[in-house]
Enzyme design. Sequence first.
Site, PDB file in Angstrom:
ATOM      1  N   ASN A 108     -10.415  14.895  -1.142  1.00 48.58           N
ATOM      2  CA  ASN A 108     -11.461  13.960  -1.554  1.00 48.58           C
ATOM      3  C   ASN A 108     -12.809  14.321  -0.941  1.00 48.58           C
ATOM      4  N   VAL A 121     -19.265  21.853  -4.585  1.00 49.46           N
ATOM      5  CA  VAL A 121     -19.558  20.757  -5.517  1.00 49.46           C
ATOM      6  C   VAL A 121     -18.995  21.177  -6.871  1.00 49.46           C
ATOM      7  N   PHE A 166       0.825  -1.221   0.000  1.00 50.47           N
ATOM      8  CA  PHE A 166       0.000   0.000   0.000  1.00 50.47           C
ATOM      9  C   PHE A 166       0.854   1.264   0.000  1.00 50.47           C
ATOM     10  N   ARG A 185     -13.775  20.787 -11.488  1.00 51.91           N
ATOM     11  CA  ARG A 185     -12.365  20.707 -11.073  1.00 51.91           C
ATOM     12  C   ARG A 185     -11.563  20.129 -12.242  1.00 51.91           C
ATOM     13  N   LEU A 220       2.472   7.672  -2.048  1.00 51.27           N
ATOM     14  CA  LEU A 220       1.889   9.008  -1.881  1.00 51.27           C
ATOM     15  C   LEU A 220       0.693   9.078  -2.810  1.00 51.27           C
ATOM     16  N   LYS A 245       0.768   4.779 -10.871  1.00 49.05           N
ATOM     17  CA  LYS A 245       0.000   3.530 -10.761  1.00 49.05           C
ATOM     18  C   LYS A 245       0.063   2.757 -12.086  1.00 49.05           C
ATOM     19  N   GLY A 301      -9.333  18.045 -14.618  1.00 41.76           N
ATOM     20  CA  GLY A 301      -8.868  16.656 -14.522  1.00 41.76           C
ATOM     21  C   GLY A 301      -9.950  15.669 -14.121  1.00 41.76           C
ATOM     22  N   ASN A 307     -13.625   4.328  -5.311  1.00 46.57           N
ATOM     23  CA  ASN A 307     -13.472   5.437  -4.343  1.00 46.57           C
ATOM     24  C   ASN A 307     -13.691   4.947  -2.910  1.00 46.57           C
ATOM     25  N   ASN A 322       9.088   8.098  -5.029  1.00 49.67           N
ATOM     26  CA  ASN A 322       8.535   7.324  -3.907  1.00 49.67           C
ATOM     27  C   ASN A 322       7.725   6.112  -4.401  1.00 49.67           C
ATOM     28  N   TYR A 369       0.504  11.239 -10.227  1.00 50.96           N
ATOM     29  CA  TYR A 369       0.073  10.178  -9.312  1.00 50.96           C
ATOM     30  C   TYR A 369      -0.505   9.006 -10.106  1.00 50.96           C
ATOM     31  N   SER A 372      -5.367   1.719  -8.907  1.00 51.13           N
ATOM     32  CA  SER A 372      -6.470   2.672  -8.800  1.00 51.13           C
ATOM     33  C   SER A 372      -7.275   2.683 -10.082  1.00 51.13           C
TER      34      SER A 372
HETATM   35  P1  NAD Z   1      -2.491   6.592   3.048  1.00 52.19           P
HETATM   36  O1  NAD Z   1      -1.657   7.781   2.740  1.00 52.19           O
HETATM   37  O2  NAD Z   1      -3.478   6.698   4.152  1.00 52.19           O
HETATM   38  O3  NAD Z   1      -1.557   5.332   3.356  1.00 52.19           O
HETATM   39  C1  NAD Z   1      -0.317   5.142   2.716  1.00 52.19           C
HETATM   40  C2  NAD Z   1       0.693   4.790   3.782  1.00 52.19           C
HETATM   41  O4  NAD Z   1       1.966   4.581   3.171  1.00 52.19           O
HETATM   42  C3  NAD Z   1       0.877   5.901   4.824  1.00 52.19           C
HETATM   43  O5  NAD Z   1       0.773   5.349   6.118  1.00 52.19           O
HETATM   44  C4  NAD Z   1       2.284   6.428   4.543  1.00 52.19           C
HETATM   45  O6  NAD Z   1       2.904   6.873   5.725  1.00 52.19           O
HETATM   46  C5  NAD Z   1       2.969   5.218   3.942  1.00 52.19           C
HETATM   47  N1  NAD Z   1       4.076   5.501   3.022  1.00 52.19           N
HETATM   48  C6  NAD Z   1       4.114   6.318   1.934  1.00 52.19           C
HETATM   49  N2  NAD Z   1       5.304   6.252   1.346  1.00 52.19           N
HETATM   50  C7  NAD Z   1       6.049   5.358   2.046  1.00 52.19           C
HETATM   51  C8  NAD Z   1       7.363   4.846   1.911  1.00 52.19           C
HETATM   52  N3  NAD Z   1       8.195   5.252   0.934  1.00 52.19           N
HETATM   53  N4  NAD Z   1       7.801   3.936   2.812  1.00 52.19           N
HETATM   54  C9  NAD Z   1       6.981   3.519   3.824  1.00 52.19           C
HETATM   55  N5  NAD Z   1       5.749   3.967   4.000  1.00 52.19           N
HETATM   56  C10 NAD Z   1       5.276   4.871   3.108  1.00 52.19           C
HETATM   57  O7  NAD Z   1      -3.209   6.156   1.686  1.00 52.19           O
HETATM   58  P2  NAD Z   1      -4.363   5.105   1.441  1.00 52.19           P
HETATM   59  O8  NAD Z   1      -5.576   5.840   1.051  1.00 52.19           O
HETATM   60  O9  NAD Z   1      -4.427   4.134   2.545  1.00 52.19           O
HETATM   61  O10 NAD Z   1      -3.814   4.416   0.126  1.00 52.19           O
HETATM   62  C11 NAD Z   1      -3.081   3.202   0.163  1.00 52.19           C
HETATM   63  C12 NAD Z   1      -2.664   2.834  -1.252  1.00 52.19           C
HETATM   64  O11 NAD Z   1      -3.826   2.707  -2.062  1.00 52.19           O
HETATM   65  C13 NAD Z   1      -1.794   3.883  -1.928  1.00 52.19           C
HETATM   66  O12 NAD Z   1      -0.834   3.218  -2.719  1.00 52.19           O
HETATM   67  C14 NAD Z   1      -2.771   4.644  -2.789  1.00 52.19           C
HETATM   68  O13 NAD Z   1      -2.150   5.227  -3.893  1.00 52.19           O
HETATM   69  C15 NAD Z   1      -3.713   3.530  -3.218  1.00 52.19           C
HETATM   70  N6  NAD Z   1      -5.058   4.020  -3.582  1.00 52.19           N
HETATM   71  C16 NAD Z   1      -5.743   4.828  -2.711  1.00 52.19           C
HETATM   72  C17 NAD Z   1      -7.007   5.290  -3.069  1.00 52.19           C
HETATM   73  C18 NAD Z   1      -7.769   6.223  -2.171  1.00 52.19           C
HETATM   74  O14 NAD Z   1      -8.687   6.902  -2.655  1.00 52.19           O
HETATM   75  N7  NAD Z   1      -7.481   6.297  -0.866  1.00 52.19           N
HETATM   76  C19 NAD Z   1      -7.566   4.910  -4.295  1.00 52.19           C
HETATM   77  C20 NAD Z   1      -6.846   4.071  -5.130  1.00 52.19           C
HETATM   78  C21 NAD Z   1      -5.583   3.625  -4.767  1.00 52.19           C
HETATM   79  C1  WQD Z   2     -15.176  12.493  -6.148  1.00 51.91           C
HETATM   80  C2  WQD Z   2     -16.221  13.415  -6.783  1.00 51.91           C
HETATM   81  C3  WQD Z   2     -15.350  15.524  -7.531  1.00 51.91           C
HETATM   82  C4  WQD Z   2     -14.287  17.078  -3.584  1.00 51.91           C
HETATM   83  C5  WQD Z   2      -9.502  10.582  -6.484  1.00 51.91           C
HETATM   84  C6  WQD Z   2      -8.268  10.262  -7.282  1.00 51.91           C
HETATM   85  C7  WQD Z   2      -8.222   8.797  -7.605  1.00 51.91           C
HETATM   86  C8  WQD Z   2      -8.379   7.956  -6.347  1.00 51.91           C
HETATM   87  C9  WQD Z   2      -9.549   8.376  -5.518  1.00 51.91           C
HETATM   88  C10 WQD Z   2      -6.262   7.361  -5.445  1.00 51.91           C
HETATM   89  C11 WQD Z   2     -15.714  14.124  -8.039  1.00 51.91           C
HETATM   90  C12 WQD Z   2     -16.324  15.720  -6.407  1.00 51.91           C
HETATM   91  C13 WQD Z   2     -14.733  16.269  -4.617  1.00 51.91           C
HETATM   92  C14 WQD Z   2     -14.993  18.275  -3.277  1.00 51.91           C
HETATM   93  C15 WQD Z   2     -16.547  17.752  -5.039  1.00 51.91           C
HETATM   94  N1  WQD Z   2      -7.268   8.093  -5.457  1.00 51.91           N
HETATM   95  N2  WQD Z   2     -15.844  16.612  -5.326  1.00 51.91           N
HETATM   96  N3  WQD Z   2     -16.109  18.559  -4.014  1.00 51.91           N
HETATM   97  O1  WQD Z   2     -11.452  12.486  -8.017  1.00 51.91           O
HETATM   98  O2  WQD Z   2     -12.950  10.438  -8.076  1.00 51.91           O
HETATM   99  O3  WQD Z   2     -10.648  10.233  -7.248  1.00 51.91           O
HETATM  100  O4  WQD Z   2      -9.502   9.789  -5.277  1.00 51.91           O
HETATM  101  O5  WQD Z   2      -5.955   6.514  -6.247  1.00 51.91           O
HETATM  102  O6  WQD Z   2      -7.016   8.563  -8.239  1.00 51.91           O
HETATM  103  O7  WQD Z   2      -8.287  11.019  -8.477  1.00 51.91           O
HETATM  104  O8  WQD Z   2     -12.293  11.398  -5.860  1.00 51.91           O
HETATM  105  O9  WQD Z   2     -13.258  12.193  -3.761  1.00 51.91           O
HETATM  106  O10 WQD Z   2     -11.701  13.716  -5.045  1.00 51.91           O
HETATM  107  O11 WQD Z   2     -13.969  13.236  -5.964  1.00 51.91           O
HETATM  108  O12 WQD Z   2     -17.553  18.085  -5.674  1.00 51.91           O
HETATM  109  O13 WQD Z   2     -14.616  19.041  -2.396  1.00 51.91           O
HETATM  110  O14 WQD Z   2     -16.528  14.455  -5.830  1.00 51.91           O
HETATM  111  O15 WQD Z   2     -15.467  16.542  -8.480  1.00 51.91           O
HETATM  112  O16 WQD Z   2     -16.804  14.222  -8.922  1.00 51.91           O
HETATM  113  P1  WQD Z   2     -11.870  11.209  -7.420  1.00 51.91           P
HETATM  114  P2  WQD Z   2     -12.764  12.673  -5.068  1.00 51.91           P
END
Ligand code: NAD
Ligand code: WQD
Length: 331
Positions: free
Chosen positions: A198, A216, A80, A289, A83, A152, A291, A178, A99, A148, A124
């Site tokens: 988010n 929104v 996991f 927003r 960043l 992935k 992207g 999500n 990273n 980012y 993701s």
């Molecule tokens: P998070 O930031 O809460 O957790 C990531 C953890 O990794 C943190 O505790 C951080 O301290 C640690 N970390 C980062 N770089 C590190 C390194 N070089 N060495 C050791 N530890 C390190 O994020 P999360 O939401 O739990 O996401 C976990 C994984 O899932 C990530 O790879 C993220 O990209 C992926 N992901 C998250 C989402 C989301 O929306 N949360 C969606 C899709 C994919």
């Molecule tokens: C969801 C919806 C926004 C905030 C991101 C990353 C994706 C993944 C998950 C890691 C969208 C809307 C949001 C706000 C809003 N992360 N919104 N007001 O963009 O689907 O995905 O997080 O892998 O890679 O891109 O998630 O929660 O930011 O947005 O209206 O203040 O909510 O426009 O439609 P997103 P989000």
Amino acid sequence: MQVLVTGGVGYIGSHTVVSLLEAGHSVIVVDNLVNSKIETLDKIKQITNKDIIFYQVDVTDESAVENIFTNHSIDGIIHFAGLKAVSESVERPLTYYYNNLVSTLVLVKVCQKYNVNRFVFSSSATVYGDNKVPFVESMNLFPTTNPYGETKAISERILIDITKANPAFSLAILRYFNPVGAHESGLIGEAPNGIPNNLMPYVTQVAKGKLNKLRVFGNDYPTTDGTGVRDFIHVTDLAEGHVAALDYLTAGTHIYNLGTGEGTSVLELIHAFEVANEIKVPYEIVERRPGDIASCYADTTKAKQELGWVAKRDIIEMCRDAWRFEKNYKE
Ligand code: NAD
Ligand code: WQD
């Protein structure tokens, strides 16, 4: 199994550690705490009554990672650590590429040296770009709109190539939609640093009165009510998906969407939150927003058929659990 969980103190990692422990696995957590707090480990122990081995190590540090592999016999890895802030990745691409890519390279290299052949990677839905919904694992991937997302997509390609060249290697690439919500205990959940990017953490902080009003982003998308549509998935369902993937893994590459298959618009999510928690969430409509895409939701057939996994928790439960955590959370 003895499972090494990188990033196991973070949001999704901590919930997965709970699910792994509850399923009878033992866990070694590696995290540099760059985006998490050590107290989370105590909360996990409180929930599960089980011990966890913890290393505060940066996963890009090869010798520190290797030291862990020499100290323990590891059956599988869930990676996991990474960043994840999209806008920060645009400002600091080198930090993100370094990273997120070096951590993955180091881990796979050390896995090969120590003959650890089960590897689960956090990907993701962002890798699908602006494809046609629902997103299916077999689709050609579109370019992502930020560094980012690229980390992935590139990590996936690297891992797939390495798996092809090593017939014993078992790789699961899990594409999360999500993730929202929190453990039902309210003890662990999502606690972003600073102002959240988010939607759900923004909503909970508005509900708490920490932020004034939700913005929104756009109501002119080609969706049911004009606001963006996403596949929100309860983080506990997501965690259980990891346990299922780890148990199932066989040699070769396996890619799965982890989502519910249901699209929910931003306005529908706000409404569900208000109903679930009997609390108002003031909002205003502002510009789109950059992207963002209109709609993103999963085809979940493959995970259901092969892993026997489906998401069980609905949007009301996601909103209730997210709020329970935020209400109790002290910085
Ligand atoms: P998070 O930031 O809460 O957790 C990531 C953890 O990794 C943190 O505790 C951080 O301290 C640690 N970390 C980062 N770089 C590190 C390194 N070089 N060495 C050791 N530890 C390190 O994020 P999360 O939401 O739990 O996401 C976990 C994984 O899932 C990530 O790879 C993220 O990209 C992926 N992901 C998250 C989402 C989301 O929306 N949360 C969606 C899709 C994919
Ligand atoms: C969801 C919806 C926004 C905030 C991101 C990353 C994706 C993944 C998950 C890691 C969208 C809307 C949001 C706000 C809003 N992360 N919104 N007001 O963009 O689907 O995905 O997080 O892998 O890679 O891109 O998630 O929660 O930011 O947005 O209206 O203040 O909510 O426009 O439609 P997103 P989000």
